[in-house]
Design an enzyme around this catalytic site. Structure first.
Site, short mmCIF file in Angstrom:
data_model
loop_
_atom_site.label_atom_id
_atom_site.label_comp_id
_atom_site.label_asym_id
_atom_site.label_seq_id
_atom_site.Cartn_x
_atom_site.Cartn_y
_atom_site.Cartn_z
N ASN A 108 -2.57 35.45 24.05
CA ASN A 108 -1.93 36.77 24.12
C ASN A 108 -2.96 37.79 24.58
O ASN A 108 -3.97 38.01 23.91
CB ASN A 108 -1.36 37.17 22.75
CG ASN A 108 -0.41 38.35 22.85
OD1 ASN A 108 -0.52 39.18 23.75
ND2 ASN A 108 0.52 38.46 21.91
N GLU B 224 -0.05 30.68 19.48
CA GLU B 224 -0.61 31.87 20.14
C GLU B 224 -1.93 32.29 19.50
O GLU B 224 -2.03 32.40 18.28
CB GLU B 224 0.40 33.01 20.05
CG GLU B 224 -0.09 34.33 20.59
CD GLU B 224 0.94 35.43 20.42
OE1 GLU B 224 2.01 35.31 21.04
OE2 GLU B 224 0.68 36.39 19.68
N GLU C 119 0.13 35.21 27.98
CA GLU C 119 1.20 36.07 27.48
C GLU C 119 0.78 37.54 27.52
O GLU C 119 -0.35 37.88 27.20
CB GLU C 119 1.54 35.71 26.03
CG GLU C 119 1.82 34.24 25.77
CD GLU C 119 1.88 33.95 24.28
OE1 GLU C 119 2.19 34.86 23.50
OE2 GLU C 119 1.61 32.81 23.89
N SER C 120 1.71 38.40 27.87
CA SER C 120 1.58 39.87 27.81
C SER C 120 0.74 40.44 28.96
O SER C 120 -0.28 39.87 29.36
CB SER C 120 0.97 40.33 26.49
OG SER C 120 1.77 39.98 25.41
N GLU D 272 11.46 36.85 29.17
CA GLU D 272 11.74 37.28 27.80
C GLU D 272 12.87 38.31 27.71
O GLU D 272 13.04 39.14 28.61
CB GLU D 272 10.47 37.86 27.17
CG GLU D 272 10.58 38.15 25.69
CD GLU D 272 9.20 38.25 25.05
OE1 GLU D 272 8.72 37.24 24.51
OE2 GLU D 272 8.60 39.34 25.12
N LYS E 126 13.77 41.35 25.40
CA LYS E 126 13.13 42.22 24.40
C LYS E 126 13.65 43.63 24.56
O LYS E 126 13.50 44.24 25.62
CB LYS E 126 11.60 42.18 24.57
CG LYS E 126 10.84 43.08 23.63
CD LYS E 126 9.35 42.75 23.63
CE LYS E 126 8.68 42.96 24.95
NZ LYS E 126 7.20 42.78 24.86
N LYS F 52 11.18 33.72 19.60
CA LYS F 52 9.99 34.57 19.49
C LYS F 52 10.10 35.32 18.16
O LYS F 52 10.93 36.21 18.00
CB LYS F 52 9.94 35.54 20.66
CG LYS F 52 8.66 36.38 20.76
CD LYS F 52 7.55 35.60 21.41
CE LYS F 52 6.34 36.49 21.68
NZ LYS F 52 6.58 37.48 22.75
#
Length: 261
Positions: free
Chosen positions: A186, A165, A216-217, A54, A56, A116
């Site tokens: 997530n 998600e 994710e995350s 990603e 970000k 995103k």
């Protein structure tokens, strides 16, 4: 009002303003609108690592992650690192991203690009296609089942992959439908911003095998990915772990090489 509700409220105003300035018909005349996209879902199925890297700059939980990057260079670094795809934040107010970031990434690489974004309107799907995205993200916490159906079906008609998600079992149950390609869990609670990989583990058995599973995350180690792979996950969205370094592409390359080993 929690952070997600605040973001969605701001996003509605932002989209209304954009629609009044640039009509969807103008976006549809973009040269990229006719481009045949690359499938992230297929790339993940065929990969042994499954990294979605990603871009970000910041987030509501971290005021600054990396403000000094060139998105094109980061994209090329991620592609050279053999990431399966790249996630590009396009929200301006909360994440410091933009549609121009997506466009620059598209000009730099051939790999699948995920827009995103907090998508609430069909207009944003037209935007995504016009700016070179291959994949769009839908967040179950921000949408009704009817909205998820309408948005995912339009995305598929545009040739876009759909990553849906979820954060909990309730969101998962309302979201499962054939117009999705990937189901992402997530690990970050969007209301409290606490992170736990147990969220992915708990929900893994409830995701049908028809969908590519994405975690994710909060993923920062090879060990975490190997553990999540045993739960059936094929995709792993990693942003901050790479972006907080001076060279995200090199960081991704080192990480993926360790994962392969």
């Amino acid at each position: 009002m929690n952070i997600l509700n605040r973001i969605i409220s701001d996003k509605k105003r932002e989209v209304d303003l954009k629609k009044s300035i640039v009509p969807a018909s103008q976006l549809e005349r973009s040269i990229l609108f006719e481009r045949e996209g690359s499938s992230l879902a297929i790339a993940l199925k065929n990969s042994t690592t499954g990294i979605i890297a990603e871009h970000k700059r910041r987030s509501p939980s971290k005021n600054s992650i990396n403000q000094n990057t060139n998105v094109g260079q980061v994209a090329m670094g991620y592609q050279m690192a053999e990431a399966c795809g790249m996630s590009v934040l396009t929200d301006i107010k909360y994440f410091g991203g933009s549609l121009e970031d997506l466009l620059l990434a598209r000009a730099s690489v051939e790999m699948p690009l995920l827009r995103k974004e907090f998508i609430i309107d069909e207009y944003q799907l037209i935007e995504a296609k016009a700016y070179g995205a291959d994949v769009i993200l839908l967040i179950a916490a921000a949408l009704t089942r009817t909205e998820i159906t309408a948005l995912s079906e339009l995305a598929k008609s545009l040739g876009l992959d759909v990553l849906l998600e979820v954060h909990n079992e309730e969101e998962l149950h309302k979201s499962i439908m054939p117009s999705l390609d990937m189901l992402g869990v997530n690990n970050r609670n969007l209301k409290t911003f606490e992170v736990s990989l147990e969220t992915s583990k708990t929900l893994s058995h409830r995701i049908p095998d028809d969908f590519v599973k994405v975690s994710e995350s909060g993923i920062s180690s090879v060990e975490a990915i190997l553990e999540l792979q045993s739960y059936g996950y094929k995709g792993f969205l990693i942003g901050e772990n790479f972006m907080k370094t001076d060279n995200p592409g090199i960081s991704a390359k080192t990480f993926i090489e360790q994962l392969k080993a």
